[in-house]
Write a protein that holds these residues in place. Structure first.
Motif, mmCIF file in Angstrom:
data_model
loop_
_atom_site.group_PDB
_atom_site.id
_atom_site.type_symbol
_atom_site.label_atom_id
_atom_site.label_comp_id
_atom_site.label_asym_id
_atom_site.label_seq_id
_atom_site.Cartn_x
_atom_site.Cartn_y
_atom_site.Cartn_z
ATOM 1 N N VAL A 145 0.843 -1.192 0.000
ATOM 2 C CA VAL A 145 0.000 0.000 0.000
ATOM 3 C C VAL A 145 0.876 1.239 0.000
ATOM 4 N N THR A 146 0.418 2.282 -0.724
ATOM 5 C CA THR A 146 1.212 3.504 -0.885
ATOM 6 C C THR A 146 0.325 4.737 -0.747
ATOM 7 N N ASP A 147 0.883 5.764 -0.097
ATOM 8 C CA ASP A 147 0.267 7.098 -0.057
ATOM 9 C C ASP A 147 1.287 8.070 -0.642
ATOM 10 N N ARG A 148 1.072 8.495 -1.865
ATOM 11 C CA ARG A 148 2.042 9.349 -2.552
ATOM 12 C C ARG A 148 2.017 10.794 -2.060
ATOM 13 N N ASN A 149 1.054 11.144 -1.236
ATOM 14 C CA ASN A 149 0.980 12.506 -0.711
ATOM 15 C C ASN A 149 1.750 12.678 0.595
ATOM 16 N N THR A 150 2.240 11.591 1.150
ATOM 17 C CA THR A 150 2.993 11.636 2.409
ATOM 18 C C THR A 150 4.396 11.110 2.162
ATOM 19 N N MET A 151 5.386 11.922 2.500
ATOM 20 C CA MET A 151 6.765 11.541 2.236
ATOM 21 C C MET A 151 7.456 11.107 3.527
ATOM 22 N N ARG A 152 8.143 9.980 3.466
ATOM 23 C CA ARG A 152 8.927 9.437 4.583
ATOM 24 C C ARG A 152 10.373 9.253 4.132
ATOM 25 N N TYR A 153 11.221 8.955 5.097
ATOM 26 C CA TYR A 153 12.632 8.648 4.811
ATOM 27 C C TYR A 153 13.278 9.747 3.971
ATOM 28 N N ILE A 154 13.113 10.990 4.434
ATOM 29 C CA ILE A 154 13.728 12.136 3.759
ATOM 30 C C ILE A 154 15.195 12.147 4.158
ATOM 31 N N ARG A 155 16.014 11.664 3.281
ATOM 32 C CA ARG A 155 17.405 11.339 3.610
ATOM 33 C C ARG A 155 18.240 12.595 3.849
ATOM 34 N N TYR A 156 19.187 12.461 4.754
ATOM 35 C CA TYR A 156 20.069 13.556 5.139
ATOM 36 C C TYR A 156 21.504 13.177 4.785
ATOM 37 N N GLY A 157 22.300 14.161 4.365
ATOM 38 C CA GLY A 157 23.712 13.908 4.136
ATOM 39 C C GLY A 157 24.076 13.929 2.673
ATOM 40 N N HIS A 346 17.830 0.043 5.239
ATOM 41 C CA HIS A 346 17.823 1.430 4.780
ATOM 42 C C HIS A 346 16.531 2.127 5.184
ATOM 43 N N GLN A 347 15.491 1.887 4.397
ATOM 44 C CA GLN A 347 14.224 2.580 4.624
ATOM 45 C C GLN A 347 13.319 1.732 5.518
ATOM 46 N N GLY A 348 13.895 1.287 6.605
ATOM 47 C CA GLY A 348 13.128 0.706 7.678
ATOM 48 C C GLY A 348 12.888 -0.788 7.587
ATOM 49 N N VAL A 349 13.094 -1.461 8.719
ATOM 50 C CA VAL A 349 12.685 -2.854 8.874
ATOM 51 C C VAL A 349 11.830 -2.928 10.137
ATOM 52 N N ALA A 350 10.788 -3.723 10.087
ATOM 53 C CA ALA A 350 9.981 -3.964 11.280
ATOM 54 C C ALA A 350 10.290 -5.372 11.770
ATOM 55 N N ASN A 351 11.000 -5.445 12.876
ATOM 56 C CA ASN A 351 11.399 -6.703 13.510
ATOM 57 C C ASN A 351 12.495 -7.405 12.695
ATOM 58 N N SER A 382 32.461 -0.805 13.642
ATOM 59 C CA SER A 382 32.931 0.309 14.470
ATOM 60 C C SER A 382 32.041 0.518 15.685
ATOM 61 N N GLY A 383 30.794 0.092 15.601
ATOM 62 C CA GLY A 383 29.886 0.060 16.745
ATOM 63 C C GLY A 383 29.178 -1.272 16.748
ATOM 64 N N PHE A 384 28.645 -1.666 17.889
ATOM 65 C CA PHE A 384 27.921 -2.936 17.906
ATOM 66 C C PHE A 384 26.656 -2.824 17.048
ATOM 67 N N ILE A 385 25.902 -1.746 17.232
ATOM 68 C CA ILE A 385 24.755 -1.438 16.380
ATOM 69 C C ILE A 385 24.871 0.014 15.963
ATOM 70 N N ASN A 386 24.727 0.278 14.673
ATOM 71 C CA ASN A 386 24.737 1.651 14.177
ATOM 72 C C ASN A 386 23.337 2.022 13.742
ATOM 73 N N LEU A 387 22.747 3.027 14.415
ATOM 74 C CA LEU A 387 21.459 3.572 13.991
ATOM 75 C C LEU A 387 21.737 4.599 12.897
ATOM 76 N N ARG A 388 21.321 4.308 11.698
ATOM 77 C CA ARG A 388 21.734 5.086 10.529
ATOM 78 C C ARG A 388 21.337 6.555 10.662
ATOM 79 N N SER A 389 22.349 7.427 10.674
ATOM 80 C CA SER A 389 22.092 8.856 10.858
ATOM 81 C C SER A 389 21.457 9.490 9.634
ATOM 82 N N ASP A 390 21.661 8.912 8.431
ATOM 83 C CA ASP A 390 21.067 9.507 7.231
ATOM 84 C C ASP A 390 19.546 9.354 7.215
ATOM 85 N N TYR A 391 19.015 8.485 8.085
ATOM 86 C CA TYR A 391 17.568 8.343 8.219
ATOM 87 C C TYR A 391 17.094 8.629 9.640
ATOM 88 N N GLY A 392 17.882 9.390 10.381
ATOM 89 C CA GLY A 392 17.417 9.879 11.672
ATOM 90 C C GLY A 392 17.770 9.020 12.870
#
Length: 515
Positions: A145-157, A346-351, A382-392
């Protein structure tokens, strides 16, 4: 005489029974039956395509000819696999070094369903964690399912962008009940499109085969090559595939994945050997040099995908090669007994789960939701877990670390940081960013035997925001900080006590409980 006739009758009956049983065994279609030469020189892709087309129509399995080497050149064709396939000891040479590859986006094989997808136009909204849709389907289905009017994962960097349309995937039964192990993670106030992909109930298996990709020599730009095995059917097992890469130069275009999984559920990739790709650089969206991601594994919009007992052809600690996998919009990804250079969302994993494994120089890079479980695993990033900064640097949920080992940078001089990442508070990623609500550490050995000068001990968190130096500090886009850390059975080889962070102010309200 009567005895002799009786014995002969019995023998004849046995022969008839044997013949009948043999005749009832399913036939097998070989590539050579449709013109494949298998000499490593003749382009056999057209014959391979015809073989699978015939086998699909007849519902028969396909088998490669023993000892054959199938050369695959620049033809823009894809073989559709819809029946069990055994590549055995056959070899496949995929030649991407040819300048005129007709379609770099064309997969060589597509493991696909015979069941047609259906567009759904009767549902206009969805709610997060909604348990049932007003649907009546012929069978259980994978929903996109897609909602093209709502934008997510606005990448930084350096690879910044304007985001992607809000997308979610989940599985429903024929009556529209959502599988609660893969819940809906967004509110959809205005659905742009919804598609149901029926879930095949019969399993399909593809096994064997030794593949070699002769790497492309294209300009180093984000012109990704596919040219592998794409899985778009649910309930598939890929077993025992070997993939090597040769002919890499000092330049080349990246690869999107030799094994790719998309728009399906319940896929197992096991006993496979895959390859990292060399890292090439280009100019990114921010007009600065960037290293391009290049993958042998991609999981995009898929649910319940497991890689088991898999490894790489090259050294997982060799930084000349990019991390072997990437994923987007997926749920319930598991790595079990693998040796890979990294796990990545990258653009999210659930579980997600990583267990019984070793991860190399790029470690574990995640953003997403739900539970991330790491168990009985050695991590050498370099870290045990890296929370990707380009996606917040966001993980909205829980992290569990159990009976693991952390070797920062595989023993090179390095600080020891368990949860790495950064968050300036000045960028809108299209969602509220969260640190893990709860972190549980139950059995962890930190091998910090080669620390930098001035090392004070391992840190639970990196200094996520160096501007956060006062209790009055206000972020433009607030970061939701971890509530609780539970620590037990922690061993630090240096003997130094752990610190919550080099920026303890930021984490002053985190509750720490030692078991």
């Amino acid at each position: 005489m009567k005895h002799i006739m009786t014995s002969a009758t019995v023998v004849l009956a046995m022969l008839i029974e044997t013949f009948t049983l043999h005749s009832q065994e399913p036939s097998v279609v070989f590539y050579s039956e449709y013109g494949a030469v298998g000499d490593g020189v003749t382009d056999d892709l057209d014959a391979i395509v015809k073989t699978h087309d015939a086998a699909n129509q007849a519902g028969l399995p396909v088998r490669a000819d023993a000892g054959a080497t199938y050369y695959i050149g620049n033809t823009n064709k894809t073989a559709r696999i819809q029946t069990d396939t055994d590549w055995g000891d056959a070899r496949f040479v995929i030649d991407d070094s040819i300048v005129s590859v007709e379609n770099r986006n064309s997969h060589i094989f597509n493991i696909s369903s015979k069941l047609p997808a259906t567009r759904i136009g009767t549902i206009t909204t969805l709610k997060r964690n909604q348990e049932k849709l007003d649907l009546s389907l012929e069978r259980g289905s994978f929903i996109e399912v897609t909602d093209r009017n709502t934008m997510r994962y606005i990448r930084y960097g350096a690879n910044q962008n304007n985001g992607a349309a809000q997308t979610d995937v989940f599985v429903v039964d024929e009556n529209g009940h959502v599988d609660r192990k893969a819940p809906i993670i967004w509110d959809f106030d205005n659905i742009s499109s919804m598609t149901a992909y029926p879930v095949d109930t019969e399993p399909l298996t593809v096994k064997g085969g030794h593949f070699t990709t002769i790497a492309n020599q294209a300009e180093s730009r984000y012109t990704y090559y596919a040219r592998g095995v794409n899985i778009t059917r649910s309930n598939v097992t890929v077993d025992g595939v070997y993939h090597a890469v040769t002919g890499e130069l000092d330049h080349g275009a990246p690869y999107g994945g030799f094994i790719t999984v998309s728009n399906c559920a319940n896929v197992l990739v096991q006993n496979c050997t895959l390859s990292g790709h060399r890292i090439y650089s280009t100019i990114g969206a921010a007009n600065t040099p960037v290293s391009m991601g290049s993958y042998d594994i991609s999981v995009n919009k898929a649910i319940n995908v497991t890689f088991k007992n898999c490894k790489q052809t090259n050294d997982i600690h060799d930084s000349k090669f990019w991390g072997i996998m990437g994923s987007n919009y997926s749920k319930n990804i598991t790595l079990d007994t693998v040796e890979f250079s990294r796990f990545d969302a990258h653009q999210g994993v659930a579980n997600a789960t990583v267990k019984n494994s070793v991860l190399g120089h790029m470690g574990m890079n995640i953003i997403g939701t739900g539970v991330f479980l790491v168990e009985n695993t050695r991590v050498c990033g370099s870290g045990f877990i890296n929370l990707r900064s380009d996606y917040g640097s966001t993980w909205e949920g829980e992290i569990i670390i159990r009976n693991c080992e952390f070797v920062p940078r595989n023993g090179a001089q390095a600080d020891a940081v368990l949860i790495n990442g950064s968050y300036s508070g000045q960028h809108d990623f299209g969602y509220t960013c969260h640190m893990p609500r709860k972190i549980t550490i139950d059995g962890l050995v930190i091998n910090d035997g080669n620390p930098p000068n001035g090392y004070q001990g391992p840190k639970i968190f990196a200094d996520f925001n160096r501007a956060y130096t006062s209790e009055d500090y206000v972020e433009k886009f607030p970061y939701v900080i971890t509530e609780e850390i539970v620590i037990g059975n922690l061993t630090v080889k240096s003997g130094k006590p752990y610190l919550i962070s080099n920026n303890p102010l930021m984490f002053r309200n985190v509750k720490i409980t030692e078991m």
